[in-house]
Design an enzyme around this catalytic site. Structure first.
Site, PDB file in Angstrom:
ATOM      1  N   TYR A   1     -28.899  24.765 -26.371  1.00  0.00           N
ATOM      2  CA  TYR A   1     -27.448  25.055 -26.443  1.00  0.00           C
ATOM      3  C   TYR A   1     -27.012  25.470 -27.672  1.00  0.00           C
ATOM      4  O   TYR A   1     -27.158  24.528 -28.637  1.00  0.00           O
ATOM      5  CB  TYR A   1     -26.964  23.884 -25.726  1.00  0.00           C
ATOM      6  CG  TYR A   1     -25.192  24.171 -25.603  1.00  0.00           C
ATOM      7  CD1 TYR A   1     -24.607  24.890 -24.692  1.00  0.00           C
ATOM      8  CD2 TYR A   1     -24.522  23.588 -26.677  1.00  0.00           C
ATOM      9  CE1 TYR A   1     -23.241  25.187 -24.744  1.00  0.00           C
ATOM     10  CE2 TYR A   1     -22.980  23.869 -26.487  1.00  0.00           C
ATOM     11  CZ  TYR A   1     -22.384  24.536 -25.649  1.00  0.00           C
ATOM     12  OH  TYR A   1     -21.206  24.879 -25.583  1.00  0.00           O
TER      13      TYR A   1
ATOM     14  N   ASP B   1     -29.465  25.086 -36.235  1.00  0.00           N
ATOM     15  CA  ASP B   1     -28.191  24.656 -35.758  1.00  0.00           C
ATOM     16  C   ASP B   1     -28.039  23.152 -35.917  1.00  0.00           C
ATOM     17  O   ASP B   1     -28.407  22.450 -34.965  1.00  0.00           O
ATOM     18  CB  ASP B   1     -28.189  24.996 -34.342  1.00  0.00           C
ATOM     19  CG  ASP B   1     -26.836  24.726 -33.477  1.00  0.00           C
ATOM     20  OD1 ASP B   1     -25.909  23.990 -34.173  1.00  0.00           O
ATOM     21  OD2 ASP B   1     -26.480  25.292 -32.450  1.00  0.00           O
TER      22      ASP B   1
END
Length: 422
Positions: A137, A240
């Protein structure tokens, strides 16, 4: 009259009225009417210092007296300059250039555009796709939706609208896995790179903790192996660290567990202690150097209006100072100890017929159930115990503020266990 606010991820026919928050202090927030709730989710994992931290509030007020905002296009200011230098100091060695934006999703968009333009400037325009992991995600903006898990993720409705990228299997080996277990995960990653590296610009990864995709916790050895594979196939490695950065996995950054420097790293959430929206995309000299040239194409074509906002930069500087001066990594180690004692080592919980797995990493813990229906009603149950929990899918989790005292931590874990062992 009902509020005109359109709430996120809410089913409009069945959503209950949202409780109205009027204030907060430490790990708790206060509701209209006098109810107080212990926030077990750190307000989507960003309020690492809790609510109304006096130093962070004072920093915002002080900065507001001199400069609230100015464009970073052709201008600069001291808070942005200072924050960039501090981020270079604390992140893995080699990340020397900082591009600001205003949210984690936008920071990832910046990273992806940066990777594509990097290869274009090197004469490899065919390398314009991303490689992501299943269970990933990376955000809700269009570019980010396209690199989230296309099967179990929340964006399948938009599949026809999104560009197509490549995906590798999510790593299965846990944090403490043996090298041969990790080797299987890396072999799967290698297979995708061997087939498609000619069009892959970057491998995107939430290191160690795939957060909103199901809190999958993986091995530092996978990070090391991914770094080697990216070098072999001329693919940039993008971490990320929007959710994992600033201590969530037990070290300042998840990359620190493996001693790995990505080519690009994205930070947000805990960057400002959660007090204002902001993000930073850091790049190595290798990446930044490709943008140095005389052609108009060498300019990086991105510029969020609120990038480098002085208020956000100033509170981020104060957040980092508090983190270091008050030895937050020690606080996180204490939270980890409690989470392990209360959840991971509770045999009754682990053996419960509805429970599929219990995982803990740093200041994060999750109880994964076999069927999502088993968590229906858990938020209301927790609220009756004075705790704010917001499960999703098959996962009941906590990511508490780092200032949460031990008694409050045991109230959180007791509430999580109480749903199953009542």
């Amino acid at each position: 009259m009902a509020s005109p606010v359109w709430h996120p991820y809410a089913h409009l026919l069945t959503q209950a009225a949202a409780p109205k928050v009027v204030g907060g202090e430490g790990p708790r927030f206060f509701l209209e009417g006098g109810e107080t709730l212990l926030d077990a989710t750190c307000s989507w994992w960003c309020m690492i210092h809790g609510y109304s931290h006096p130093r962070l509030v004072a920093a915002i007020k002080e900065q507001a007296d001199s400069l609230c905002h100015v464009m970073l296009g052709g201008l600069t200011h001291e808070p942005a300059d200072r924050l960039a230098r501090e981020l270079v100091r604390i992140t893995p060695p080699g990340l020397e250039h900082v591009f600001f934006s205003d949210s984690g999703s936008v920071g990832m968009e910046v990273a992806m555009k940066m990777a594509v333009q990097y290869h274009h400037l090197r004469g490899k325009p065919a390398k314009h796709r991303m490689l992501s992991l299943m269970k990933a995600y990376h955000g809700d903006t269009s570019g980010c939706m396209a690199v989230c898990d296309p099967e179990e993720g929340m964006h399948s409705l938009f599949s026809g609208y999104l560009p197509r990228h490549h995906f590798a299997p999510a790593p299965q080996a846990p944090y403490d896995a043996a090298p041969d277990e990790v080797a299987r995960d890396l072999a799967a990653l290698r297979g995708v790179l061997e087939r498609h590296h000619g069009e892959i610009a970057a491998l995107l990864m939430e290191p160690l903790l795939q957060a909103a995709g199901g809190l999958n916790m993986t091995s530092p050895l996978y990070l090391s192996g991914a770094r080697q594979l990216c070098d072999e196939f001329d693919v940039l490695l993008v971490f990320d660290e929007v959710a994992t950065g600033f201590g969530r996995t037990g070290k300042l950054f998840a990359a620190d567990h493996a001693g790995v420097t990505p080519d690009i790293m994205v930070l947000s959430k805990g960057l400002t202690g959660g007090y204002l929206g902001h993000a930073a995309t850091l790049a190595t000299e290798r990446v930044h150097g490709a943008f140095v040239g005389e052609s108009p194409l060498h300019a990086f074509m991105h510029g969020p209006t609120f990038m480098g906002n002085p208020l956000a930069c100033r509170v981020a500087l104060e957040s980092l100072a508090v983190f270091e001066e008050e030895r937050y990594l020690d606080k996180i180690a204490d939270l980890n100890r409690i989470l392990r004692e209360e959840l991971l080592e509770d045999e009754a919980l682990r053996r419960h017929p509805d429970v599929d797995d219990v995982r803990v990493l740093g200041a994060t813990a999750v109880i994964e159930v076999k069927d999502a229906s088993r968590l229906q009603g858990v938020a209301a149950f927790a609220r009756r115990q004075g705790v704010w929990l917001r499960p999703f899918g098959r996962w009941l989790y906590t990511m508490p503020a780092y200032v949460t005292p031990e008694t409050d931590m045991r109230q959180i874990t007791g509430t999580m266990k109480g749903w199953f062992l009542k």
